[in-house]
Design a protein around this motif. Structure first.
Motif, PDB file in Angstrom:
ATOM      1  N   THR A   1       2.007   7.762  -3.992  1.00 32.33           N
ATOM      2  CA  THR A   1       2.043   8.477  -5.268  1.00 32.33           C
ATOM      3  C   THR A   1       0.697   9.115  -5.609  1.00 32.33           C
ATOM      4  N   GLN A   2      -0.324   8.860  -4.800  1.00 32.56           N
ATOM      5  CA  GLN A   2      -1.659   9.398  -5.079  1.00 32.56           C
ATOM      6  C   GLN A   2      -1.749  10.848  -4.626  1.00 32.56           C
ATOM      7  N   GLU A   3      -2.326  11.672  -5.483  1.00 29.22           N
ATOM      8  CA  GLU A   3      -2.388  13.105  -5.193  1.00 29.22           C
ATOM      9  C   GLU A   3      -3.729  13.570  -4.655  1.00 29.22           C
ATOM     10  N   ASN A   4      -4.768  12.754  -4.821  1.00 31.91           N
ATOM     11  CA  ASN A   4      -6.079  13.185  -4.344  1.00 31.91           C
ATOM     12  C   ASN A   4      -6.949  11.979  -4.021  1.00 31.91           C
TER      13      ASN A   4
ATOM     14  N   LEU B   1       0.822  -1.207   0.000  1.00 37.09           N
ATOM     15  CA  LEU B   1       0.000   0.000   0.000  1.00 37.09           C
ATOM     16  C   LEU B   1       0.860   1.263   0.000  1.00 37.09           C
ATOM     17  N   ARG B   2       1.992   1.212   0.671  1.00 37.94           N
ATOM     18  CA  ARG B   2       2.892   2.374   0.709  1.00 37.94           C
ATOM     19  C   ARG B   2       3.337   2.732  -0.703  1.00 37.94           C
ATOM     20  N   LYS B   3       3.750   1.712  -1.458  1.00 39.29           N
ATOM     21  CA  LYS B   3       4.182   1.957  -2.840  1.00 39.29           C
ATOM     22  C   LYS B   3       3.039   2.532  -3.672  1.00 39.29           C
ATOM     23  N   THR B   4       1.844   2.064  -3.407  1.00 36.47           N
ATOM     24  CA  THR B   4       0.673   2.472  -4.184  1.00 36.47           C
ATOM     25  C   THR B   4       0.161   3.847  -3.784  1.00 36.47           C
TER      26      THR B   4
ATOM     27  N   CYS C   1      -5.621   1.951  10.378  1.00 37.44           N
ATOM     28  CA  CYS C   1      -4.913   3.209  10.159  1.00 37.44           C
ATOM     29  C   CYS C   1      -5.571   3.958   9.008  1.00 37.44           C
ATOM     30  N   VAL C   2      -4.959   5.057   8.596  1.00 38.64           N
ATOM     31  CA  VAL C   2      -5.530   5.888   7.535  1.00 38.64           C
ATOM     32  C   VAL C   2      -4.650   5.792   6.289  1.00 38.64           C
ATOM     33  N   LEU C   3      -5.274   5.379   5.173  1.00 38.16           N
ATOM     34  CA  LEU C   3      -4.548   5.246   3.901  1.00 38.16           C
ATOM     35  C   LEU C   3      -4.469   6.552   3.134  1.00 38.16           C
ATOM     36  N   PHE C   4      -5.569   7.300   3.136  1.00 43.27           N
ATOM     37  CA  PHE C   4      -5.543   8.587   2.440  1.00 43.27           C
ATOM     38  C   PHE C   4      -6.246   9.618   3.294  1.00 43.27           C
TER      39      PHE C   4
END
Length: 178
Positions: free
Chosen positions: A66-69, A60-63, A142-145
């Motif tokens: 890189t997400q911006e929103n 998930l860290r790798k994924t 935990c919180v992913l985004f």
């Protein structure tokens, strides 16, 4: 004598400020949570829950970093579900564990939680949830985004190598323990 009194007053003020200061982390309303629920509270089931959570966090860290929103995070999580499923299956197989599991991205129930001194109400939250076996054990969450847990996990990994020293404590030890 005057310097000693000033030093003591400064030390008390500093220690007071440090002891009342907490790292308050507020989870945004539009957050995506991550949860791994253990089969039971047995040591074996809790251990495999930790391994599944840790291995999936690496993926998930790798994924997610890189997400911006929020929109791109949602799309990516849905797209990557088969890879996450494979990651969990591999983790279970490598640990000779035949527990069944389910992984789902959607809206799920979360009980009340306290995180970094803040109480978060129970409710339905957007989340990626992995349920191992019957899902009756304690859970990891935990919180992913935004990627709070992913950044915190990386930060904790780096902090393990750092030795912290307190200038005030050293000064107090120097003047009061010599």
């Amino acid at each position: 004598m005057k310097k000693t009194v000033i030093l003591i007053v400064l030390a008390i003020i500093t220690l007071g400020a440090l002891s009342t200061q907490e790292d308050v982390v507020l989870i945004p309303k539009d957050a995506i949570r991550f949860r791994v629920i253990a089969n039971s509270n047995s040591d074996k089931d809790q251990n495999i829950k930790k391994k599944v959570a840790t291995n999936l966090q690496h993926e998930l860290r790798k994924t997610m970093l890189t997400q911006e929103n929020l929109t791109s995070s949602r799309k990516t999580l849905k797209t990557k579900l088969p890879e996450f499923r494979e990651n969990i299956q591999t983790t279970l197989e490598n640990n000779k564990n035949d527990t069944t599991f389910d992984i789902d991205y959607g809206t799920h129930y979360f009980p009340e939680k306290t995180y970094k001194g803040v109480v978060y109400e129970e409710g339905m939250y957007e989340s990626l949830v992995v349920t191992l076996g019957s899902g009756k054990g304690k859970n990891f969450w935990c919180v992913l985004f935004p990627p709070l847990c992913l950044l915190e996990a990386e930060e904790n990994k780096q902090l393990e190598k750092v030795e912290y020293k307190s200038f005030v404590k050293e000064m107090m030890n120097k003047y009061f323990h010599s």
